[in-house]
Write a protein that holds these residues in place. Structure first.
Motif, short mmCIF file in Angstrom:
data_model
loop_
_atom_site.label_atom_id
_atom_site.label_comp_id
_atom_site.label_asym_id
_atom_site.label_seq_id
_atom_site.Cartn_x
_atom_site.Cartn_y
_atom_site.Cartn_z
N HIS A 216 71.66 45.09 49.44
CA HIS A 216 70.21 45.07 49.65
C HIS A 216 69.57 44.09 48.67
CE1 HIS A 216 71.21 48.51 52.00
NE2 HIS A 216 69.98 48.87 52.22
N THR A 217 69.84 42.82 48.85
CA THR A 217 69.37 41.82 47.89
C THR A 217 68.89 40.57 48.61
OG1 THR A 217 71.61 40.95 47.68
CG2 THR A 217 70.93 42.58 46.05
N CYS A 218 68.09 39.80 47.88
CA CYS A 218 67.61 38.51 48.40
C CYS A 218 67.31 37.64 47.18
CB CYS A 218 66.36 38.72 49.26
SG CYS A 218 64.89 39.09 48.29
N PRO A 219 66.95 36.39 47.37
CA PRO A 219 66.68 35.52 46.21
C PRO A 219 65.62 36.11 45.25
CG PRO A 219 66.91 34.18 48.17
CD PRO A 219 66.95 35.62 48.63
N VAL A 220 64.62 36.84 45.80
CA VAL A 220 63.56 37.37 44.93
C VAL A 220 64.12 38.44 43.99
CG1 VAL A 220 61.36 38.62 44.85
CG2 VAL A 220 61.71 36.81 46.54
N CYS A 221 64.81 39.45 44.54
CA CYS A 221 65.25 40.55 43.67
C CYS A 221 66.55 40.21 42.94
CB CYS A 221 65.33 41.86 44.44
SG CYS A 221 66.37 41.86 45.88
N LEU A 222 67.15 39.07 43.26
CA LEU A 222 68.28 38.59 42.45
C LEU A 222 67.77 37.66 41.36
CD1 LEU A 222 70.96 37.82 45.20
CD2 LEU A 222 71.08 39.60 43.45
N SER B 165 60.10 48.96 51.62
CA SER B 165 60.68 47.75 51.05
C SER B 165 60.43 47.71 49.54
CB SER B 165 60.08 46.51 51.73
OG SER B 165 58.67 46.53 51.61
N LYS B 166 61.07 46.75 48.90
CA LYS B 166 60.97 46.64 47.44
C LYS B 166 59.60 46.14 47.00
CE LYS B 166 65.95 46.04 46.59
NZ LYS B 166 66.97 45.19 45.92
N MET B 167 59.40 46.04 45.69
CA MET B 167 58.09 45.74 45.14
C MET B 167 57.59 44.34 45.48
SD MET B 167 55.62 47.07 43.46
CE MET B 167 54.23 46.03 43.86
N PHE B 168 58.47 43.35 45.38
CA PHE B 168 58.02 41.97 45.55
C PHE B 168 58.81 41.18 46.59
CE2 PHE B 168 56.84 43.01 41.06
CZ PHE B 168 55.46 43.00 41.24
N CYS B 169 59.62 41.89 47.39
CA CYS B 169 60.36 41.22 48.47
C CYS B 169 60.50 42.20 49.62
CB CYS B 169 61.74 40.76 47.98
SG CYS B 169 62.82 42.10 47.45
N SER B 170 61.10 41.76 50.72
CA SER B 170 61.16 42.63 51.89
C SER B 170 62.49 43.37 52.01
CB SER B 170 60.89 41.82 53.16
OG SER B 170 61.83 40.78 53.24
N CYS B 171 63.32 43.34 50.95
CA CYS B 171 64.57 44.09 50.99
C CYS B 171 64.27 45.59 51.14
CB CYS B 171 65.36 43.90 49.69
SG CYS B 171 66.08 42.27 49.55
N SER B 172 65.13 46.26 51.91
CA SER B 172 64.93 47.69 52.15
C SER B 172 65.25 48.51 50.89
CB SER B 172 65.82 48.14 53.30
OG SER B 172 66.05 49.51 53.23
ZN ZN Z 1 65.02 41.40 47.71
#
Ligand code: ZN
Ligand code: ADP
Ligand code: MG
Length: 519
Positions: free
Chosen positions: A49-55, A31-38
């Motif tokens: 592959h995005t979520c509010p954290v990495c956006l 997963s990414k550095m600060f969120c659970s996106c793959s």
């Molecule tokens: Zn994310």
């Protein structure tokens, strides 16, 4: 005005280069550095592959990826660096569309690893590169520039890479030549792959190398103005770009120019660096502690657990191969540089402990290595995943016992790798049995000589044709002839027994066309 005279001595004699390397590498995490996106976004639809954290959406809160932290801890241990008991995250502020938050979470004055080193071998001896630090940060999104259907310039943005874990490793300005810089990058890649923290493929952007280059007159201390070079996509371009930059700066300094602290790009096709931007418009990043994340405490027990899980490092493995197994430094270097070869070497040694290390080495570097390069379907363990190591040991045993010629062994290997069954079965089915009988081989040699008067004439005229004749005998015997003996018999017939004694004393001579020994 007259142009200043160009001094006769070359740049490398007049100036000493001062080089520091910055490497960014993508860590191998799920997963990414600060969120659970793959992080498995290679080839995926943009922004899938995005979520509010990495956006970088307002109010989203980061959490720390433990595996990424362990990747940097492992790297730190492998380069002999120290890790502070408590580290921290910092915001590096700058505006660019690939950075949605307007800042990058990074580490500033308390990196996870500091004061390390990496020993490398170069054509002029070994050398230790000092490493300032290795820290953790997040990757940016990817900008794609193009034109729309109406021909207007547009820029698209893909956030799949946004927030992927990135490790930055920065050397001291202790590198002095372009070759050292390339070797450092190669050795670092091998290290990262060996400890399994990164795939570190330069062409795929998993490992990005930037070089800081300045010159100073030989014998002087103060550093000159440095230039940062980017966009090098291979080890070869790292070396070429730095060599070019050293030469360019020397010419400029000789001409009395004042160098500016530029960021330059490497143009691989033209073989030149060009100005991308001048450091004048470089930003003040206004680092400050990341308020959304607590400091990170690294307990000694955690470091010890990471250390205990490390495999044998390349340098230690090379020494073991030379000191304990008697391999040449060259052979040890070739095997250790290619993890697939290490796996094969170790597996065959385990399966055939009585086999001489040198025989396994020659096989692994030679026939096996070639099969590996040609194979399109390699397993994560190289070919050994498919080729039972016990079978490979069996193959080497048969060659060692003079049961099987090297030529036939190669064919058996290919057959075995393509699912043809056990070595024993293949040898039997093909009826391979090395012919080492002087009488039987003698008639094959005589037949080949009778059919090739031109080659004999060539040989008499001092042209190299012995290899060709050996090849003809091998062909006539379906590769079953003992190639060494064929060489001997040919020479006996062409030059008399005295020449044979001479050729045998020269192991690289044509009398042994089947050898791949490299020592
Ligand atoms: Zn994310
Ligand atoms: P920045 O973050 O602005 O790139 P750093 O101080 O972190 O600057 O240095 C980056 C790299 O440049 C390091 O590898 C360092 O060793 C190297 N470096 C610093 N000064 C010089 C110089 N005068 N010549 C060549 N390399 C240098
Ligand atoms: Mg820099």
């Amino acid at each position: 005005m007259t142009a200043p005279a160009i001094p006769a001595a070359s740049a490398s004699e007049r100036y000493e280069a001062v080089i520091g390397i910055e490497v960014h590498c993508q860590l191998r995490t799920a997963s990414k550095m600060f969120c659970s996106c793959s992080t498995a976004y290679d080839g995926a639809a943009p922004n899938s592959h995005t979520c509010p954290v990495c956006l970088g959406l307002p109010g989203a809160l980061p959490t720390i990826n433990r595996v990424a932290v362990e990747g940097v801890l492992a790297t730190g241990i492998a380069i002999g660096a120290t890790t502070p008991v408590a580290t921290r995250w910092d915001r590096k502020n700058y505006f660019y569309p690939d950075l949605p938050k307007g800042y990058q979470i990074s580490q500033y004055d308390l990196p996870l690893a500091a004061h390390g080193r990496l020993a490398i071998d170069t054509s002029s001896g070994s050398f230790v590169v000092g490493i300032q630090r290795a820290h953790l940060e997040e990757d940016t999104a990817k900008l794609i520039h193009g034109t729309d259907s109406a021909g207007r310039k547009i820029s698209l943005i893909d956030f799949n890479r946004s927030g992927a874990p990135l490790m930055e490793i920065v050397t001291e300005p202790s590198i002095r030549t372009a070759e050292q810089a390339r070797r450092y990058a190669e050795e670092l890649q091998l290290l990262l792959r060996t400890i399994g923290v990164s795939d570190a493929d330069m062409e795929r952007g998993q490992m990005r190398v930037e070089a800081n280059v300045s010159l100073r007159p030989r014998g002087t201390e103060p550093f000159g103005t440095r230039v940062e070079v980017k966009n090098m996509n291979s080890f070869r371009s790292v070396e070429r770009a730095i060599a070019f930059e050293i030469e360019r700066q020397a010419v400029a300094l000789d001409a009395g120019e004042i160098l500016t602290q530029d960021t330059r790009g490497w143009d691989d096709t033209r073989g030149v660096t060009y100005v991308m931007r001048s450091k004048e418009d470089s930003h003040d990043y206004r680092y400050f502690p990341e308020p959304d994340l607590p400091p990170l405490r690294v307990a000694p027990a955690w470091i010890e657990a990471v250390r205990a899980a490390l495999p044998e490092l390349p340098a230690a493995r090379r020494s073991r191969y030379t000191d304990e197994l008697g391999l040449s430094a060259y052979d040890a270097g070739v095997i250790v540089a290619e993890p697939d070869l290490v796996v094969a070497f170790e597996a065959i040694r385990t399966a055939g402990p009585e086999l001489p290390a040198k025989a396994i080495t020659n096989f692994v570097i030679g026939d096996y290595g070639r099969a590996l390069k040609e194979s399109s379907e390699r397993t994560p363990e190289g070919l050994v995943g498919r080729a039972n190591a016990a079978e490979l040991a069996d193959l080497l045993r048969r060659v060692g016992n003079a049961e099987l010629s090297r030529t036939n062994a190669r064919e058996v290997l290919a057959e075995h790798l393509s699912g043809g069954g056990t070595v024993g079965k293949i040898v039997e089915a093909k009826g391979f049995r090395q012919i080492s009988d002087r009488g039987a081989l003698g008639s094959a040699v005589d037949a080949v000589l009778a059919a090739n008067p031109a080659a004999i004439a060539d040989h008499r005229a001092g042209k190299p044709s012995l290899g060709f004749l050996v090849g003809q005998v091998m062909k006539a015997t379906r590769g079953q002839a003992n190639a060494e003996l064929v060489g001997t018999l040919l020479q006996e017939r062409l030059d008399g027994p005295a020449a044979v004694a001479e050729a045998v004393a020269d192991p690289d001579g044509v009398a042994h066309p089947d050898r791949t020994d490299r020592q």
